[in-house]
Design an enzyme around this catalytic site. Structure first.
Site, PDB file in Angstrom:
ATOM      1  N   LEU A   1      -2.814   5.027   0.443  1.00  0.00           N
ATOM      2  CA  LEU A   1      -4.236   4.666   0.337  1.00  0.00           C
ATOM      3  C   LEU A   1      -4.337   3.147   0.486  1.00  0.00           C
ATOM      4  CD1 LEU A   1      -6.027   6.812  -2.401  1.00  0.00           C
ATOM      5  CD2 LEU A   1      -6.458   6.684   0.063  1.00  0.00           C
ATOM      6  N   HIS A   2      -4.349   2.695   1.748  1.00  0.00           N
ATOM      7  CA  HIS A   2      -4.256   1.259   2.031  1.00  0.00           C
ATOM      8  C   HIS A   2      -5.436   0.463   1.457  1.00  0.00           C
ATOM      9  CE1 HIS A   2      -1.103   2.234   4.978  1.00  0.00           C
ATOM     10  NE2 HIS A   2      -1.923   3.088   5.549  1.00  0.00           N
ATOM     11  N   ASP A   3      -6.630   0.742   1.926  1.00  0.00           N
ATOM     12  CA  ASP A   3      -7.752  -0.173   1.708  1.00  0.00           C
ATOM     13  C   ASP A   3      -8.214  -0.323   0.265  1.00  0.00           C
ATOM     14  OD1 ASP A   3      -9.288   0.583   4.932  1.00  0.00           O
ATOM     15  OD2 ASP A   3      -7.722  -0.835   4.356  1.00  0.00           O
TER      16      ASP A   3
ATOM     17  N   THR B   1       0.824  -1.224   0.000  1.00  0.00           N
ATOM     18  CA  THR B   1       0.000   0.000   0.000  1.00  0.00           C
ATOM     19  C   THR B   1       0.854   1.268   0.000  1.00  0.00           C
ATOM     20  OG1 THR B   1      -0.235   0.032   2.420  1.00  0.00           O
ATOM     21  CG2 THR B   1      -1.890  -1.206   1.163  1.00  0.00           C
TER      22      THR B   1
END
Ligand code: RIB
Ligand code: CA
Length: 307
Positions: A235-237, A190
């Site tokens: 922006l991980h998710d 990520t």
């Protein structure tokens, strides 16, 4: 055929991108959204999801879930997400949650599904684990489990552990042991989805709808911390959702992942072995690289479709 998923989340600024990306993408059929505490308490994450679904004009049931991990209590992250979970950006209130508790609903959806369902977890894994613990046979109805969690090396909740893994390591261990394919978007993956002010400017130019505006306003509140020298925030998710939509943007590596469930300083660490040193069978596909240009183009194009 759209991929049927259950999305388990804890919005959460980056969760907001993931929820709206899923709702904007015809490759994905969101059967249900289940909510846990995590980034902030369930008393905020639940209304946040309801507001996001309403903002997108989507007709997807939202279910309340765990407000604590299997053991102990969630450790929130208000420094990143704000006290309300969306950086203080007030969205119009959404509707009411659907009747039912997340773990029960996950089991019902799996039991009734005509096609195997992909479980997408972008929160502490408590809801997903509770469903599979209480009815293990339903694992055969799970196509795969796609998670934003874990790290090869340095964590973000502690030096050893990534936030979702740290918040419920036992739940994550249950998912690795359930016998179904697990796909991991770790912190190293990520970090390649580094959202900069320039990305937000391009998003604002690409889409003038209320969803894009809200997401850019929300993301603009996320501090640009020292981890990336103030250049941006990961922006991980949405990486977990993007893999389902455009897997060709990623490279992968089969690995063996073991959870540190001890009480010590490395509790919650995902110990990732890619060289079969442990001798244990591979139990996860770890996403190694991402094409950032392709990722942000996909994100911008899809989010611009929303109202
Ligand atoms: O470590 C990042 C993960 O923890 C993301 O899912 C973020 O929303 C938090 O839940
Ligand atoms: Ca999350």
């Amino acid at each position: 055929m759209a991929i049927p998923i259950i999305l388990d989340c804890d919005p959460g600024t980056d969760d907001a991108f993931a929820v709206l990306l899923a709702l904007a993408s015809p490759e994905i059929e969101v059967l249900a959204i289940t909510v846990a505490g995590g980034n902030v308490g369930l008393e905020c994450t639940l209304p946040n999801v309801l507001a996001l679904v309403a903002l997108a004009g989507a007709d997807v049931p939202v279910y309340a879930g765990a407000d604590r991990p299997l053991l102990g209590a969630f450790v929130n992250e208000t420094r990143v997400h704000g006290v309300d979970g969306l950086g203080g950006v007030a969205l119009p209130a959404g509707g009411e949650p659907a009747d039912g508790v997340a773990a029960d609903v996950i089991r019902r959806v799996l039991r009734e599904a005509r096609r195997n369902v992909t479980l997408v977890g972008i929160a502490p894994a408590t809801n997903l684990a509770l469903a599979l613990i209480t009815e293990p046979a339903l694992a055969e109805k799970v196509e795969r489990i796609v998670l934003m969690t874990g790290a090869w090396a340095e964590g973000n909740a502690t030096p050893a552990a990534e936030f979702n893994a740290f918040n419920d390591p036992e739940a994550l261990a249950v998912l690795f042991a359930c016998g179904r394919p697990v796909v991991l978007a770790t912190l190293e993956l990520t970090a390649q989805a580094l959202c900069t002010p320039a990305h937000l400017a391009r998003f604002r130019a690409a889409g003038t709808g209320r969803c894009m505006r809200a997401l850019c306003d929300i993301q603009a509140t996320v501090p640009l911390g020292p981890r990336f020298a103030g250049a941006g925030s990961a922006l991980h998710d949405p990486c977990a959702i993007a893999w389902l939509i455009r897997p060709e943007l990623f490279t992968t590596r089969d690995c063996t992942v073991t959870m540190d469930l001890g009480p010590g300083p490395s509790r919650g660490r995902t110990v990732i072995d890619r060289w079969r040193r442990t001798g244990a069978p591979f139990n996860a596909t770890v996403l190694e690289t991402l094409d950032p240009d392709g990722f942000f183009s996909l994100l911008g194009e899809r989010l611009a479709r929303l109202p």
